[in-house]
Design a protein around this motif. Structure first.
Motif, PDB file in Angstrom:
ATOM      1  N   LYS A 143      -0.140  11.135   2.757  1.00 51.08           N
ATOM      2  CA  LYS A 143      -0.955  11.529   1.601  1.00 51.08           C
ATOM      3  C   LYS A 143      -0.596  12.932   1.112  1.00 51.08           C
ATOM      4  N   ASP A 144       0.239  13.646   1.861  1.00 53.67           N
ATOM      5  CA  ASP A 144       0.680  15.005   1.542  1.00 53.67           C
ATOM      6  C   ASP A 144      -0.483  15.957   1.262  1.00 53.67           C
ATOM      7  N   PRO A 145      -1.433  16.057   2.186  1.00 49.85           N
ATOM      8  CA  PRO A 145      -2.572  16.950   1.957  1.00 49.85           C
ATOM      9  C   PRO A 145      -2.193  18.426   1.980  1.00 49.85           C
ATOM     10  N   LEU A 146      -1.012  18.753   2.495  1.00 49.38           N
ATOM     11  CA  LEU A 146      -0.610  20.168   2.527  1.00 49.38           C
ATOM     12  C   LEU A 146      -0.440  20.737   1.118  1.00 49.38           C
ATOM     13  N   PRO A 190     -10.215  13.486   8.863  1.00 50.30           N
ATOM     14  CA  PRO A 190      -8.958  14.024   9.397  1.00 50.30           C
ATOM     15  C   PRO A 190      -8.314  13.033  10.377  1.00 50.30           C
ATOM     16  N   LEU A 191      -7.505  12.108   9.865  1.00 57.52           N
ATOM     17  CA  LEU A 191      -6.879  11.111  10.730  1.00 57.52           C
ATOM     18  C   LEU A 191      -5.762  11.716  11.578  1.00 57.52           C
ATOM     19  N   ASP A 192      -5.224  12.830  11.128  1.00 54.82           N
ATOM     20  CA  ASP A 192      -4.201  13.562  11.875  1.00 54.82           C
ATOM     21  C   ASP A 192      -4.861  14.862  12.358  1.00 54.82           C
ATOM     22  N   ALA A 193      -4.925  15.050  13.676  1.00 52.36           N
ATOM     23  CA  ALA A 193      -5.648  16.206  14.237  1.00 52.36           C
ATOM     24  C   ALA A 193      -5.061  17.537  13.741  1.00 52.36           C
ATOM     25  N   ALA A 194      -3.758  17.639  13.653  1.00 48.00           N
ATOM     26  CA  ALA A 194      -3.138  18.884  13.193  1.00 48.00           C
ATOM     27  C   ALA A 194      -3.523  19.179  11.739  1.00 48.00           C
ATOM     28  N   LEU A 195      -3.527  18.151  10.905  1.00 50.25           N
ATOM     29  CA  LEU A 195      -3.936  18.358   9.517  1.00 50.25           C
ATOM     30  C   LEU A 195      -5.418  18.688   9.428  1.00 50.25           C
ATOM     31  N   GLY A 196      -6.222  18.106  10.303  1.00 50.06           N
ATOM     32  CA  GLY A 196      -7.651  18.423  10.341  1.00 50.06           C
ATOM     33  C   GLY A 196      -7.878  19.869  10.701  1.00 50.06           C
ATOM     34  N   ALA A 197      -7.127  20.382  11.658  1.00 43.89           N
ATOM     35  CA  ALA A 197      -7.237  21.786  12.055  1.00 43.89           C
ATOM     36  C   ALA A 197      -6.798  22.711  10.931  1.00 43.89           C
ATOM     37  N   MET A 248      -9.697  16.262  -3.898  1.00 53.06           N
ATOM     38  CA  MET A 248      -8.712  15.439  -3.197  1.00 53.06           C
ATOM     39  C   MET A 248      -9.480  14.330  -2.491  1.00 53.06           C
ATOM     40  N   VAL A 249      -9.117  13.085  -2.786  1.00 50.77           N
ATOM     41  CA  VAL A 249      -9.756  11.939  -2.151  1.00 50.77           C
ATOM     42  C   VAL A 249      -8.710  11.231  -1.304  1.00 50.77           C
ATOM     43  N   GLY A 250      -8.941  11.171  -0.013  1.00 52.10           N
ATOM     44  CA  GLY A 250      -8.015  10.498   0.894  1.00 52.10           C
ATOM     45  C   GLY A 250      -8.111  11.098   2.276  1.00 52.10           C
ATOM     46  N   HIS A 251      -7.886  10.253   3.259  1.00 55.02           N
ATOM     47  CA  HIS A 251      -7.899  10.734   4.636  1.00 55.02           C
ATOM     48  C   HIS A 251      -6.708  11.664   4.857  1.00 55.02           C
ATOM     49  N   LEU A 252      -6.888  12.659   5.697  1.00 56.29           N
ATOM     50  CA  LEU A 252      -5.823  13.605   5.992  1.00 56.29           C
ATOM     51  C   LEU A 252      -4.802  12.943   6.920  1.00 56.29           C
ATOM     52  N   ARG A 253      -3.658  12.628   6.348  1.00 55.91           N
ATOM     53  CA  ARG A 253      -2.530  12.090   7.099  1.00 55.91           C
ATOM     54  C   ARG A 253      -1.281  12.404   6.300  1.00 55.91           C
ATOM     55  N   THR A 295       0.842  -1.187   0.000  1.00 55.15           N
ATOM     56  CA  THR A 295       0.000   0.000   0.000  1.00 55.15           C
ATOM     57  C   THR A 295       0.883   1.245   0.000  1.00 55.15           C
ATOM     58  N   GLY A 296       0.269   2.386  -0.184  1.00 54.09           N
ATOM     59  CA  GLY A 296       1.014   3.638  -0.117  1.00 54.09           C
ATOM     60  C   GLY A 296       1.671   3.823   1.234  1.00 54.09           C
ATOM     61  N   THR A 297       0.974   3.460   2.312  1.00 52.52           N
ATOM     62  CA  THR A 297       1.549   3.581   3.653  1.00 52.52           C
ATOM     63  C   THR A 297       2.783   2.694   3.782  1.00 52.52           C
ATOM     64  N   ASP A 298       2.749   1.510   3.186  1.00 56.46           N
ATOM     65  CA  ASP A 298       3.932   0.647   3.179  1.00 56.46           C
ATOM     66  C   ASP A 298       5.089   1.347   2.483  1.00 56.46           C
ATOM     67  N   LEU A 299       4.838   1.780   1.257  1.00 58.05           N
ATOM     68  CA  LEU A 299       5.910   2.320   0.422  1.00 58.05           C
ATOM     69  C   LEU A 299       6.489   3.616   0.950  1.00 58.05           C
TER      70      LEU A 299
END
Length: 191
Positions: free
Chosen positions: A157-160, A183-190, A149-154, A82-86
């Motif tokens: 995934k480079d949502p920034l 928002p799986l990462d609280a800081a990214l959710g904020a 953008m499709v994907g959980h914020l973490r 998966t992407g998280t693996d790589l």
């Protein structure tokens, strides 16, 4: 005489209730393989007599990968990275690294994914590009461009990047930005 189908198990750390990328991949692969195989989907493998295991996620499926290899040392084990693996786990997580070593074949879902593997493991890596059936084009409006953008914020995934683009183009009324995911990462959710 009717020939019995071979069986396989697809281990995915997320089942239907998660509705994430791992589940979507596992579900689609199961549908494609069912005409030729008896397919079982499982969050973890706990014994079974399947002829093949396909495991998604080196770290999160590590216990299933190890249990399969111990129970069936000669049966094939295919590990889908998966992407998280790589982009995180295989560089730092010993369980993920052990899964790579135990697998007979490694699958990446993009042409550049294999570059993240140690050189010794690259020969057992295959690229399988994801696809979907042809879709009928929908009419497009000339009034605006919709950016999605499709994907959980973490972090991985480079949502920034998406957020920076949205900020830079915030004054443009002809561009709309949408995000689908949690928002799986609280800081990214904020953010």
């Amino acid at each position: 005489m009717h020939q019995k189908k071979s069986s396989l198990v697809i281990v995915t750390p997320a089942l239907a209730d998660a509705n994430n990328g791992n589940w979507q991949t596992a579900h689609r692969w199961a549908q494609m393989l069912r005409p030729a195989y008896r397919v079982r989907l499982a969050a973890q493998w706990q014994q079974g007599d399947e002829g093949l295991m396909i495991a998604l996620h080196a770290r999160r499926s590590a216990a299933s990968v190890a249990a399969w290899r111990e129970a069936h040392p000669r049966r094939p084990l295919l590990l889908v990275l998966t992407g998280t693996d790589l982009y995180r786990d295989i560089a730092t997580d010993t369980a993920a690294q052990h899964s790579l070593a135990l697998a007979d074949a490694l699958v990446v879902l993009n042409g550049l994914g294999g570059r993240h593997l140690p050189a010794a493991l690259q020969p057992k890596c295959q690229v399988v590009l994801q696809s979907c059936p042809a879709r009928r084009p929908l009419p497009k409006t000339g009034r605006h461009l919709r950016v999605l953008m499709v994907g959980h914020l973490r972090d991985e995934k480079d949502p920034l990047t998406f957020m920076r683009a949205a900020r830079r183009l915030a004054g443009r009324r002809d561009i709309l930005f949408d995000h689908i995911g949690a928002p799986l990462d609280a800081a990214l959710g904020a953010e």
